[in-house]
Design a protein around this motif. Sequence first.
Motif, PDB file in Angstrom:
ATOM      1  N   GLN A   3       0.824  -1.203   0.000  1.00  0.00           N
ATOM      2  CA  GLN A   3       0.000   0.000   0.000  1.00  0.00           C
ATOM      3  C   GLN A   3       0.864   1.263   0.000  1.00  0.00           C
ATOM      4  N   VAL A   4       1.958   1.239   0.759  1.00  0.00           N
ATOM      5  CA  VAL A   4       2.904   2.355   0.749  1.00  0.00           C
ATOM      6  C   VAL A   4       3.430   2.586  -0.660  1.00  0.00           C
ATOM      7  N   TYR A   5       3.801   1.513  -1.320  1.00  0.00           N
ATOM      8  CA  TYR A   5       4.375   1.610  -2.661  1.00  0.00           C
ATOM      9  C   TYR A   5       3.355   2.147  -3.665  1.00  0.00           C
ATOM     10  N   ILE A   6       2.134   1.667  -3.593  1.00  0.00           N
ATOM     11  CA  ILE A   6       1.097   2.100  -4.537  1.00  0.00           C
ATOM     12  C   ILE A   6       0.773   3.583  -4.349  1.00  0.00           C
ATOM     13  N   THR A   7       0.581   4.017  -3.094  1.00  0.00           N
ATOM     14  CA  THR A   7       0.231   5.417  -2.865  1.00  0.00           C
ATOM     15  C   THR A   7       1.374   6.355  -3.239  1.00  0.00           C
ATOM     16  N   ASN A   8       2.618   5.938  -2.970  1.00  0.00           N
ATOM     17  CA  ASN A   8       3.760   6.778  -3.325  1.00  0.00           C
ATOM     18  C   ASN A   8       3.947   6.880  -4.838  1.00  0.00           C
ATOM     19  N   THR A   9       3.862   5.743  -5.522  1.00  0.00           N
ATOM     20  CA  THR A   9       4.025   5.774  -6.975  1.00  0.00           C
ATOM     21  C   THR A   9       2.843   6.477  -7.647  1.00  0.00           C
ATOM     22  N   TYR A  10       1.648   6.376  -7.055  1.00  0.00           N
ATOM     23  CA  TYR A  10       0.503   7.130  -7.568  1.00  0.00           C
ATOM     24  C   TYR A  10       0.791   8.629  -7.547  1.00  0.00           C
ATOM     25  N   LEU A  11       1.353   9.108  -6.436  1.00  0.00           N
ATOM     26  CA  LEU A  11       1.720  10.519  -6.341  1.00  0.00           C
ATOM     27  C   LEU A  11       2.779  10.887  -7.375  1.00  0.00           C
ATOM     28  N   GLY A  12       3.798  10.031  -7.505  1.00  0.00           N
ATOM     29  CA  GLY A  12       4.858  10.301  -8.468  1.00  0.00           C
ATOM     30  C   GLY A  12       4.352  10.314  -9.890  1.00  0.00           C
ATOM     31  N   HIS A  13       3.495   9.366 -10.232  1.00  0.00           N
ATOM     32  CA  HIS A  13       2.937   9.319 -11.582  1.00  0.00           C
ATOM     33  C   HIS A  13       2.080  10.551 -11.877  1.00  0.00           C
ATOM     34  N   GLU A  14       1.322  10.977 -10.890  1.00  0.00           N
ATOM     35  CA  GLU A  14       0.456  12.149 -11.085  1.00  0.00           C
ATOM     36  C   GLU A  14       1.295  13.382 -11.396  1.00  0.00           C
ATOM     37  N   LEU A  15       2.369  13.570 -10.661  1.00  0.00           N
ATOM     38  CA  LEU A  15       3.232  14.731 -10.882  1.00  0.00           C
ATOM     39  C   LEU A  15       3.915  14.683 -12.243  1.00  0.00           C
ATOM     40  N   THR A  16       4.463  13.528 -12.599  1.00  0.00           N
ATOM     41  CA  THR A  16       5.161  13.431 -13.882  1.00  0.00           C
ATOM     42  C   THR A  16       4.191  13.574 -15.056  1.00  0.00           C
ATOM     43  N   LEU A  17       3.007  13.003 -14.937  1.00  0.00           N
ATOM     44  CA  LEU A  17       2.022  13.116 -16.015  1.00  0.00           C
ATOM     45  C   LEU A  17       1.547  14.554 -16.190  1.00  0.00           C
ATOM     46  N   LEU A  18       1.296  15.240 -15.091  1.00  0.00           N
ATOM     47  CA  LEU A  18       0.858  16.639 -15.179  1.00  0.00           C
ATOM     48  C   LEU A  18       1.957  17.524 -15.769  1.00  0.00           C
ATOM     49  N   THR A  19       3.214  17.213 -15.477  1.00  0.00           N
ATOM     50  CA  THR A  19       4.326  17.970 -16.048  1.00  0.00           C
ATOM     51  C   THR A  19       4.422  17.729 -17.547  1.00  0.00           C
ATOM     52  N   ILE A  20       4.256  16.488 -17.979  1.00  0.00           N
ATOM     53  CA  ILE A  20       4.282  16.166 -19.404  1.00  0.00           C
ATOM     54  C   ILE A  20       3.125  16.853 -20.131  1.00  0.00           C
ATOM     55  N   MET A  21       1.969  16.882 -19.498  1.00  0.00           N
ATOM     56  CA  MET A  21       0.811  17.534 -20.114  1.00  0.00           C
ATOM     57  C   MET A  21       1.049  19.024 -20.285  1.00  0.00           C
TER      58      MET A  21
END
Length: 314
Positions: A100-118
Amino acid sequence: MKSNNNLTFSYFQFTVFADYGPLRYLFFSLSLLIYMSIISANAVIVLSVCLETSLHQPMYIFICSLCLNSLYGSTGFFPRFLMDLLSDTHFISRPFCFLQVYITNTYLGHELTLLTIMAYDRFVAICQPLHYHNKMTFRMVLLLLTLAVLTPLYVFSYFLYLASSLPLCENKLHSIFCTTFSVVQLSCVDTTVISTASQFLAVISVFTPLSSVLYTYLRILLVCRRSSSEFRGKALQTCLPHIVTFGNFCISLFCEFSLSWYNVDGITTFDTVFSLEFLIIPPIINPLVYGLNMPQIRGVIFGFLRAGNRFHSS
């Protein structure tokens, strides 16, 4: 003062769940409604982009990826949370806690990187329109998405390894889901290095994309100032959803980090609920902002609904 008896616990216990009696069924129903709304709204956007060939463009592919990430993050939290609301005991196994720690942390990381790419995609589309199709090719989109997905996976894998290898003196988590900070605080050894490194990573992970997005939209703003009112209107139509989404996510992150670094003994029930904003608000806001505000996606959704109505009526 923590004990020096290093133990390897096979489970953790959440301590902030209270016995709400019959009210827990109300909380369960509301939480289930939120979770089903997140799944439904994001699935509609994903299916619309995947099934409609006219939406197979970089901007809509990135939006689809953002909605898939919302489904990923929500699924890492809600099923376990819903079970805890109805349960009399609140234990979670060590492997599932770190998952659960891994999923929530990577979810945050993915959100930031995707928003930056957008933001970069909108920058090229508005500031360099003649070069857009040459720069944002399918190969480039695939490369950007691969970097956006793999970078958080590798980075947080290392910090997960550090956190999971710490000797623990107790197994009581002062939270309603597993987080890196709540687990690290249970360690018997000095965690100054890992805590400082985690905080440094968190700051860098937030301010680097934030600076990039602010610079991108500053450049877009300068271009719009020298352009016609019609051009400014079209630019605002495509950029406003992203600005709203990114601003909302930054606020959610601020709430999460502030409460994670706060003294756990002083956390109230309101603080605990408030810390869930990053897992609830962005996954709800994203499909609403993009689905209702962008005419292309909205048109596809309404088209599917009309086709479904004609099928049932016939």
